[in-house]
Design a protein around this motif. Structure first.
Motif, PDB file in Angstrom:
ATOM      1  N   GLY A  47      -5.311  24.684  32.181  1.00 14.31           N
ATOM      2  CA  GLY A  47      -5.530  24.975  30.771  1.00 14.31           C
ATOM      3  C   GLY A  47      -5.386  26.452  30.495  1.00 14.31           C
ATOM      4  O   GLY A  47      -5.356  27.276  31.423  1.00 14.31           O
ATOM      5  N   SER A  51     -10.399  27.830  28.069  1.00 15.56           N
ATOM      6  CA  SER A  51     -10.435  26.372  27.838  1.00 15.56           C
ATOM      7  C   SER A  51     -11.604  25.688  28.537  1.00 15.56           C
ATOM      8  O   SER A  51     -11.860  24.505  28.299  1.00 15.56           O
ATOM      9  CB  SER A  51      -9.120  25.732  28.306  1.00 15.56           C
ATOM     10  OG  SER A  51      -8.912  25.959  29.693  1.00 15.56           O
ATOM     11  N   ASN A 219      -8.636  21.903  27.104  1.00 13.97           N
ATOM     12  CA  ASN A 219      -8.412  22.614  25.849  1.00 13.97           C
ATOM     13  C   ASN A 219      -9.719  22.687  25.088  1.00 13.97           C
ATOM     14  O   ASN A 219     -10.356  21.650  24.857  1.00 13.97           O
ATOM     15  CB  ASN A 219      -7.346  21.900  25.002  1.00 13.97           C
ATOM     16  CG  ASN A 219      -7.075  22.615  23.692  1.00 13.97           C
ATOM     17  OD1 ASN A 219      -7.077  23.848  23.620  1.00 13.97           O
ATOM     18  ND2 ASN A 219      -6.836  21.864  22.640  1.00 13.97           N
ATOM     19  N   ARG A 222     -12.839  20.841  26.423  1.00 14.66           N
ATOM     20  CA  ARG A 222     -12.732  19.396  26.652  1.00 14.66           C
ATOM     21  C   ARG A 222     -11.485  19.096  27.482  1.00 14.66           C
ATOM     22  O   ARG A 222     -10.578  19.919  27.590  1.00 14.66           O
ATOM     23  CB  ARG A 222     -12.623  18.652  25.316  1.00 14.66           C
ATOM     24  CG  ARG A 222     -13.881  18.681  24.466  1.00 14.66           C
ATOM     25  CD  ARG A 222     -13.740  17.747  23.270  1.00 14.66           C
ATOM     26  NE  ARG A 222     -14.976  17.622  22.512  1.00 14.66           N
ATOM     27  CZ  ARG A 222     -15.290  18.377  21.473  1.00 14.66           C
ATOM     28  NH1 ARG A 222     -14.443  19.315  21.057  1.00 14.66           N
ATOM     29  NH2 ARG A 222     -16.433  18.210  20.837  1.00 14.66           N
ATOM     30  N   GLU A 224      -8.162  17.011  27.601  1.00 13.67           N
ATOM     31  CA  GLU A 224      -7.239  16.298  26.717  1.00 13.67           C
ATOM     32  C   GLU A 224      -6.638  15.076  27.414  1.00 13.67           C
ATOM     33  O   GLU A 224      -6.390  14.049  26.783  1.00 13.67           O
ATOM     34  CB  GLU A 224      -6.109  17.233  26.283  1.00 13.67           C
ATOM     35  CG  GLU A 224      -6.556  18.429  25.465  1.00 13.67           C
ATOM     36  CD  GLU A 224      -6.365  18.231  23.987  1.00 13.67           C
ATOM     37  OE1 GLU A 224      -5.495  17.433  23.597  1.00 13.67           O
ATOM     38  OE2 GLU A 224      -7.079  18.897  23.204  1.00 13.67           O
ATOM     39  N   GLN A 225      -6.391  15.214  28.729  1.00 13.22           N
ATOM     40  CA  GLN A 225      -5.762  14.110  29.465  1.00 13.22           C
ATOM     41  C   GLN A 225      -5.950  14.327  30.955  1.00 13.22           C
ATOM     42  O   GLN A 225      -5.922  15.463  31.442  1.00 13.22           O
ATOM     43  CB  GLN A 225      -4.263  14.031  29.130  1.00 13.22           C
ATOM     44  CG  GLN A 225      -3.536  12.847  29.754  1.00 13.22           C
ATOM     45  CD  GLN A 225      -2.096  12.732  29.281  1.00 13.22           C
ATOM     46  OE1 GLN A 225      -1.670  13.434  28.364  1.00 13.22           O
ATOM     47  NE2 GLN A 225      -1.334  11.853  29.896  1.00 13.22           N
ATOM     48  N   GLU A 237      -0.607  12.482  25.972  1.00 10.67           N
ATOM     49  CA  GLU A 237      -1.429  11.695  25.056  1.00 10.67           C
ATOM     50  C   GLU A 237      -1.811  12.461  23.795  1.00 10.67           C
ATOM     51  O   GLU A 237      -2.318  11.866  22.844  1.00 10.67           O
ATOM     52  CB  GLU A 237      -2.691  11.204  25.782  1.00 10.67           C
ATOM     53  CG  GLU A 237      -2.366  10.215  26.893  1.00 10.67           C
ATOM     54  CD  GLU A 237      -3.597   9.735  27.639  1.00 10.67           C
ATOM     55  OE1 GLU A 237      -4.708  10.241  27.347  1.00 10.67           O
ATOM     56  OE2 GLU A 237      -3.459   8.857  28.517  1.00 10.67           O
ATOM     57  N   THR A 238      -1.598  13.782  23.792  1.00 10.75           N
ATOM     58  CA  THR A 238      -1.877  14.590  22.605  1.00 10.75           C
ATOM     59  C   THR A 238      -0.754  15.613  22.431  1.00 10.75           C
ATOM     60  O   THR A 238      -0.006  15.901  23.376  1.00 10.75           O
ATOM     61  CB  THR A 238      -3.210  15.347  22.721  1.00 10.75           C
ATOM     62  OG1 THR A 238      -3.105  16.346  23.745  1.00 10.75           O
ATOM     63  CG2 THR A 238      -4.365  14.408  23.048  1.00 10.75           C
ATOM     64  N   PHE A 240      -1.180  18.744  22.091  1.00  3.33           N
ATOM     65  CA  PHE A 240      -1.485  19.912  22.919  1.00  3.33           C
ATOM     66  C   PHE A 240      -0.906  19.747  24.318  1.00  3.33           C
ATOM     67  O   PHE A 240      -0.290  20.673  24.860  1.00  3.33           O
ATOM     68  CB  PHE A 240      -2.996  20.134  23.007  1.00  3.33           C
ATOM     69  CG  PHE A 240      -3.365  21.267  23.931  1.00  3.33           C
ATOM     70  CD1 PHE A 240      -3.337  22.579  23.483  1.00  3.33           C
ATOM     71  CD2 PHE A 240      -3.692  21.021  25.259  1.00  3.33           C
ATOM     72  CE1 PHE A 240      -3.645  23.633  24.333  1.00  3.33           C
ATOM     73  CE2 PHE A 240      -3.993  22.065  26.120  1.00  3.33           C
ATOM     74  CZ  PHE A 240      -3.975  23.372  25.650  1.00  3.33           C
ATOM     75  N   VAL A 241      -1.105  18.586  24.924  1.00  7.68           N
ATOM     76  CA  VAL A 241      -0.579  18.348  26.275  1.00  7.68           C
ATOM     77  C   VAL A 241       0.941  18.430  26.278  1.00  7.68           C
ATOM     78  O   VAL A 241       1.545  19.037  27.165  1.00  7.68           O
ATOM     79  CB  VAL A 241      -1.061  16.987  26.816  1.00  7.68           C
ATOM     80  CG1 VAL A 241      -0.417  16.678  28.161  1.00  7.68           C
ATOM     81  CG2 VAL A 241      -2.577  16.980  26.960  1.00  7.68           C
ATOM     82  N   GLY A 351      -2.156  10.247  20.647  1.00  8.32           N
ATOM     83  CA  GLY A 351      -3.208  11.065  20.027  1.00  8.32           C
ATOM     84  C   GLY A 351      -2.739  11.857  18.829  1.00  8.32           C
ATOM     85  O   GLY A 351      -3.559  12.523  18.188  1.00  8.32           O
TER      86      GLY A 351
END
Length: 359
Positions: A47, A51, A219, A222, A224-225, A237-238, A240-241, A351
């Protein structure tokens, strides 16, 4: 896409982080985190700065206490245990070797503190140096070694204490690119040989993908994946990823609906985008969009192209430089091309919120 790595059998969880929350004053660094790290795996926490990944590592090591939640090491609750009461060891970026001690003395230091007899220490030091392939430097001082060698000595000093879990806090960050890539291979080989659980913190995406059995992408405190390197790269899945792990083309909802008939936001990696002659027939199952090359970026093994479609959408394409040296790739700035990709190469991001839903 969910994590498809086979679940660990009971008793095979090396580290369990359960509902962990960490707050420094008004700053919330980690938010209600849950992770199960399996025994014997190379697990990376990836991250950007801030993060929460290093804070989680420090809580596992015992250098920080969670504000809430608990941490288990092989089933034992160590949430409030001191660092020296945990069967873990940590390798830091700065090596932390004693400059006045020989390499053998540096590696033996932890055993000496634990009261292991001198005769027994010698054999264990020899074994630890053999694991990192540096038996021949036992009598030297740290200043006489390269950066990569000093990092391997720091690793040997940690491994000699036989920890059940080894924590690595950006240990390759101080090395230059070529040496860092060489050490990545060495580190993975050593982990496989010793069979110890490695938990590795890094902000380098390529490093995490190269080394890991699984990666947790952090991130804003938390995760994210979590998944294998292939899963988090190919099936983010998001948003951000998708953006953080390499470069991608994010196809927003209206564009996805027009090109793919699916309103979900999609991720399309540049290596999956082809630039062809606009007059060439469109392959079955492919999407074709007219465009103009706005910029070319030569990067050695590959060239990156920034291409603007007729409606103003910018696409990124990458092509391996497999052409004969001294012969150009045949695509230049200003050329009109057809942007093409297979429909199956654009992966939906579950996501991400489609524009219509967001409105």
């Amino acid at each position: 896409m969910p994590d498809t790595t086979p679940p660990a059998a009971p008793g095979e969880i090396a580290v369990a982080v359960q509902g962990v929350h960490k707050q420094f004053g008004e700053l919330v660094a980690v938010k209600d985190l849950d992770i199960d790290i399996r025994a014997g795996e190379f697990f990376s926490m990836l991250g950007p700065s801030g993060s929460g990944k290093t804070t989680v590592l420090r809580m596992i090591a015992g250098f920080e206490e969670p504000s809430a939640g608990r941490i288990l090491l092989h089933g034992a609750d160590v949430t409030r245990a001191a660092p020296f009461d945990r069967e873990v060891n940590t390798v830091f970026q700065d090596y932390a070797l004693f400059p006045h001690l020989s390499i053998a003395e540096n590696v033996a230091y932890g055993l000496k503190v634990r009261g292991v007899a001198r005769g027994a220490r010698a054999g264990l030091v020899e074994e630890a140096l053999a694991q990192v392939r540096l038996e021949h430097v036992a009598g030297r001082l740290p200043s006489q070694l390269s950066g990569g060698q000093r990092q391997r000595i720091a690793l040997a000093r940690a491994l000699i204490l036989r920890p059940k879990v080894l924590l690595l806090d950006e240990p390759l960050g101080a090395l230059d690119k070529q040496l860092r890539e060489e050490m990545q291979v060495e580190l993975k080989q050593i982990q496989r040989e010793v069979g110890i659980t490695f938990i590795f913190v890094t902000h380098d995406q390529e490093e995490a993908l190269t080394l890991s059995d699984r990666v947790a992408v952090f991130n804003d405190g938390r995760i994210e994946q979590v998944g294998s390197p292939r899963e988090v790269y190919e099936f983010p899945e998001t948003e951000f990823v998708a953006r953080f792990l390499g470069v991608t083309n994010l196809l927003p909802s209206p564009l996805s609906l027009r090109l793919l008939g699916d309103p979900q936001v999609h991720s399309l990696r540049p290596e999956r985008v082809r630039l062809t002659d606009p007059a060439a027939p469109v392959e079955e199952g492919a999407v074709a969009i007219p465009g103009t090359v706005a910029e070319t970026v030569y990067a050695g093994p590959h060239t990156r192209y920034l291409v603007d479609s007729a409606d103003g959408t910018r696409f990124i394409a990458e092509r391996q430089n497999a052409h004969t040296p001294r012969v150009g790739p045949g695509i230049a700035r200003g050329d009109r091309v057809s942007i093409r990709f297979d429909r199956g190469h654009a992966t939906p991001i579950p996501g991400a919120v489609p524009a219509a839903a967001a409105a």
